[in-house]
Design an enzyme around this catalytic site. Structure first.
Site, PDB file in Angstrom:
ATOM      1  N   LYS A   1      42.904  38.462  38.513  1.00 44.83           N
ATOM      2  CA  LYS A   1      44.124  37.836  39.289  1.00 44.83           C
ATOM      3  C   LYS A   1      43.737  36.439  39.799  1.00 44.83           C
ATOM      4  CE  LYS A   1      45.653  42.576  40.178  1.00 44.83           C
ATOM      5  NZ  LYS A   1      46.372  43.664  41.112  1.00 44.83           N
TER       6      LYS A   1
ATOM      7  N   ARG B   1      39.660  40.824  32.683  1.00 47.62           N
ATOM      8  CA  ARG B   1      40.088  41.776  33.284  1.00 47.62           C
ATOM      9  C   ARG B   1      39.191  42.851  34.030  1.00 47.62           C
ATOM     10  NH1 ARG B   1      44.872  43.490  33.619  1.00 47.62           N
ATOM     11  NH2 ARG B   1      45.511  41.392  32.828  1.00 47.62           N
TER      12      ARG B   1
ATOM     13  N   TYR C   1      25.295  51.078  25.433  1.00 52.66           N
ATOM     14  CA  TYR C   1      25.532  51.902  26.433  1.00 52.66           C
ATOM     15  C   TYR C   1      24.598  51.449  27.890  1.00 52.66           C
ATOM     16  CZ  TYR C   1      28.641  55.671  26.703  1.00 52.66           C
ATOM     17  OH  TYR C   1      30.115  56.366  26.714  1.00 52.66           O
TER      18      TYR C   1
ATOM     19  N   THR D   1      39.859  42.941  42.061  1.00 48.84           N
ATOM     20  CA  THR D   1      40.031  42.797  40.658  1.00 48.84           C
ATOM     21  C   THR D   1      39.120  41.368  40.343  1.00 48.84           C
ATOM     22  OG1 THR D   1      42.162  41.422  40.627  1.00 48.84           O
ATOM     23  CG2 THR D   1      42.152  43.924  40.403  1.00 48.84           C
TER      24      THR D   1
ATOM     25  N   ASP E   1      40.824  45.548  50.218  1.00 47.94           N
ATOM     26  CA  ASP E   1      41.170  45.299  48.955  1.00 47.94           C
ATOM     27  C   ASP E   1      41.955  44.001  48.599  1.00 47.94           C
ATOM     28  OD1 ASP E   1      42.100  45.480  46.237  1.00 47.94           O
ATOM     29  OD2 ASP E   1      43.438  47.457  46.582  1.00 47.94           O
TER      30      ASP E   1
ATOM     31  N   GLU F   1      24.650  53.117  31.333  1.00 47.52           N
ATOM     32  CA  GLU F   1      24.780  53.969  32.471  1.00 47.52           C
ATOM     33  C   GLU F   1      23.700  53.810  33.412  1.00 47.52           C
ATOM     34  OE1 GLU F   1      25.419  58.140  31.711  1.00 47.52           O
ATOM     35  OE2 GLU F   1      27.340  57.780  30.613  1.00 47.52           O
TER      36      GLU F   1
HETATM   37  C1  PLP Z   1      46.389  45.050  41.063  1.00 43.88           C
HETATM   38  C2  PLP Z   1      45.697  45.847  42.208  1.00 43.88           C
HETATM   39  C3  PLP Z   1      45.041  46.835  41.831  1.00 43.88           C
HETATM   40  C4  PLP Z   1      44.761  47.489  40.648  1.00 43.88           C
HETATM   41  O1  PLP Z   1      43.980  46.725  39.661  1.00 43.88           O
HETATM   42  P1  PLP Z   1      43.830  47.151  38.359  1.00 43.88           P
HETATM   43  O2  PLP Z   1      42.819  46.081  37.653  1.00 43.88           O
HETATM   44  O3  PLP Z   1      45.058  47.153  37.529  1.00 43.88           O
HETATM   45  O4  PLP Z   1      43.503  48.551  38.365  1.00 43.88           O
HETATM   46  C5  PLP Z   1      44.357  47.394  42.986  1.00 43.88           C
HETATM   47  N1  PLP Z   1      44.648  46.859  44.427  1.00 43.88           N
HETATM   48  C6  PLP Z   1      45.454  45.821  44.600  1.00 43.88           C
HETATM   49  C7  PLP Z   1      45.665  45.487  45.947  1.00 43.88           C
HETATM   50  C8  PLP Z   1      46.141  45.211  43.490  1.00 43.88           C
HETATM   51  O5  PLP Z   1      47.002  44.139  43.741  1.00 43.88           O
END
Ligand code: PLP
Length: 487
Positions: A284, A290, A75, A281, A252, A77
């Site tokens: 990707k 992940r 843990y 993320t 994002d 936090e």
């Molecule tokens: C994939 C994605 C997310 C979410 O990511 P997770 O790891 O699945 O929660 C958020 N914003 C955008 C633009 C994405 O393509």
């Protein structure tokens, strides 16, 4: 790619990784053999399918192995050096490393490595923006240091103020993400939201239309970024638009962080110097475990730093360790070659479709994904996705702008190059992929259900699935996943 640089799939340490996985699976087998079996089967399935899901990739064995340790048991936090739990010295080491690599890689003043996913990263960002822009000034105005010091009436004032802020993001059907103010998502409820779209004729973002919408709505937060927009964004322009109304620019970059890290997106196309807060993320195009990351300016850093436990559950220390390993990989010169290949391959994939008369949203791509409009094949996205899967081609259906079939059946197929590029696919291979996709779709017919025409049912001409699967297998065998890794 020279052999002194990491391949991305760990070919240079495949023998050692094989030993590690064999031993791990043997241990798992002794407790729950069905999990060991499913784990083996997952590798087989990933090895034998053409993965074109634009949001997926293959992390290196180094990254994957890092996640399977006793860091999971801890843990932690709080933040580095300031934990609510004792004995976090080693978590501090890996979290600090992940944050340092992220700052260096992206040129960001501050990085937060704790978010468990992209959605979590966005929640941390929204909370941090509200805390910085609304809560802190309100507390000062009400003469309080802390929310616990407020009278009931002042607390009510603060909550009303925080709950009535405005956010503007890209609409889901033009490529935005559901966390960018989509009404059914919490972001569409915690904020008073409005969405911007793309030009109905070209499919491109029209910056003057975004500017006009922002001038009218005056959001506190302007969100840029996407999941299914096949083009680059000019973040200098987005920042100018945000500045005009004093909005915080949040970018994002979940989908395209790998192209930023690999210096394919530079100058006005690199969001980090222009955004107040950047989220992503890590799994990707960035090719890590992940998880999520938040990058921020000094102004927003203190609020972002409180993400856990104010927004997030306890940090996943084993995943933060893996983020540190993946970000170290992304700082290698080989990662730039990879990122450039991802973009070049997307060009080849798009051209492969266009020369076979398939329609693409915006007429092409300049990032890592293409959005194929399948209405010209007389199919829904759902039918196309299923037929492709029958032939061993893994894609996902996706809405196109003003989609006539809605967000469930859709009219599009989204295809991305990050995963197969990691396997070593080149431009010619992606042209062949386009050919195979078109071959499947041309041989797919919508079928009727018991109550008439169906948006889900289809028939695939005899022999198509087998023929295309065999051709895909040739491509896959020439570019093995985790070469040298034997279980
Ligand atoms: C994939 C994605 C997310 C979410 O990511 P997770 O790891 O699945 O929660 C958020 N914003 C955008 C633009 C994405 O393509």
């Amino acid at each position: 790619m020279t052999s002194s640089q990491p391949s991305g799939l760990g070919a240079e340490y495949a023998d050692t990784a094989s030993e590690a996985y064999r031993a791990a699976l043997q241990v798992i087998e002794s407790v729950e053999p069905r999990v060991a079996e499913a784990t083996r089967k997952e590798l087989e399935d990933q090895r034998s399918s053409l993965k074109l899901i634009a949001s997926e990739n293959y992390a290196s064995p180094a990254v994957l192995l890092t996640m399977g340790t006793w860091f999971s048991d801890k843990y932690a936090e709080g933040t580095v050096g300031h934990r609510f739990y004792a004995a976090c010295q080693n978590v501090d080491t890996v979290e600090a490393l992940a944050a340092e690599h992220a700052r260096e890689l992206f040129g960001a003043p501050y990085a937060y490595a704790q978010p468990h996913s992209g959605i979590d990263a966005n929640l941390v960002a929204y909370w941090a923006i509200l805390a910085t822009r609304v809560e802190a000034p309100a507390l000062a105005e009400l003469g309080a240091k802390h929310v616990n010091d407020l009278s009931e009436a002042d607390w009510e004032t603060l909550r009303n103020r925080m709950g009535n802020q405005r956010l503007m993001g890209m609409s889901l059907d033009t490529g935005g993400h559901l966390t960018h103010g989509f009404r059914p998502n919490i972001s569409g409820k915690m904020f008073h939201q409005r969405q911007y779209g793309t030009d109905p004729t070209t499919g491109f973002i029209d910056y003057s239309a975004v500017a006009a919408a922002v001038r009218e709505f005056k959001p506190l937060v302007l969100v840029a970024g996407y999941s299914a927009y096949p083009r680059r964004i000019n973040f200098a322009k987005m920042r100018e638009i945000a500045d005009e109304v004093g909005a915080t620019l949040m970018v994002d970059m979940a989908h395209f962080a790998g192209l930023v890290a690999g210096k394919v997106f530079t100058g006005d196309e690199d969001p980090v110097p222009f955004a107040h807060v950047t989220t992503t993320t890590t799994h990707k195009s960035l090719r890590g475990p992940r998880g999520g990351l938040v990058l921020a300016t000094e102004e927003y850093a203190p609020a972002v730093d409180k993400g856990c436990p104010m927004v997030l559950g306890g940090p996943l220390s084993h995943v933060m360790a893996a983020k540190a390993v993946a970000l170290a990989e992304a700082r290698q010169p080989a990662f730039r070659e990879y990122a450039q290949a991802v973009a070049d391959n997307a060009q080849s994939l798009a051209n492969g479709f266009l020369k076979r008369d398939a329609a693409l949203v915006t007429g092409g791509t300049d990032n890592h994904l293409v959005l194929l409009d399948v209405t010209s094949f007389g199919l829904t996205g759902r039918q196309a996705e299923s037929a492709l899967l029958d032939a061993g081609i893994v894609t996902n259906r996706n809405a196109i702008p003003a989609d006539p079939n809605g967000a469930w059946y859709t009219s599009g197929i989204r295809l991305g190059t990050p995963a197969l590029t990691t396997r070593g696919f080149g431009a010619d291979d992606f042209d062949r992929v386009a050919e195979l996709v078109v071959e499947v779709l041309q041989n797919t017919q919508p079928a009727a259900g018991p109550n008439g025409p169906s948006k889900a049912k289809y028939t695939l001409a005899d022999g198509t699935a087998e023929r295309v699967h065999a051709a895909a297998t040739e491509l896959l065998d020439a570019n093995p996943l985790y070469p040298g890794l034997t279980l």
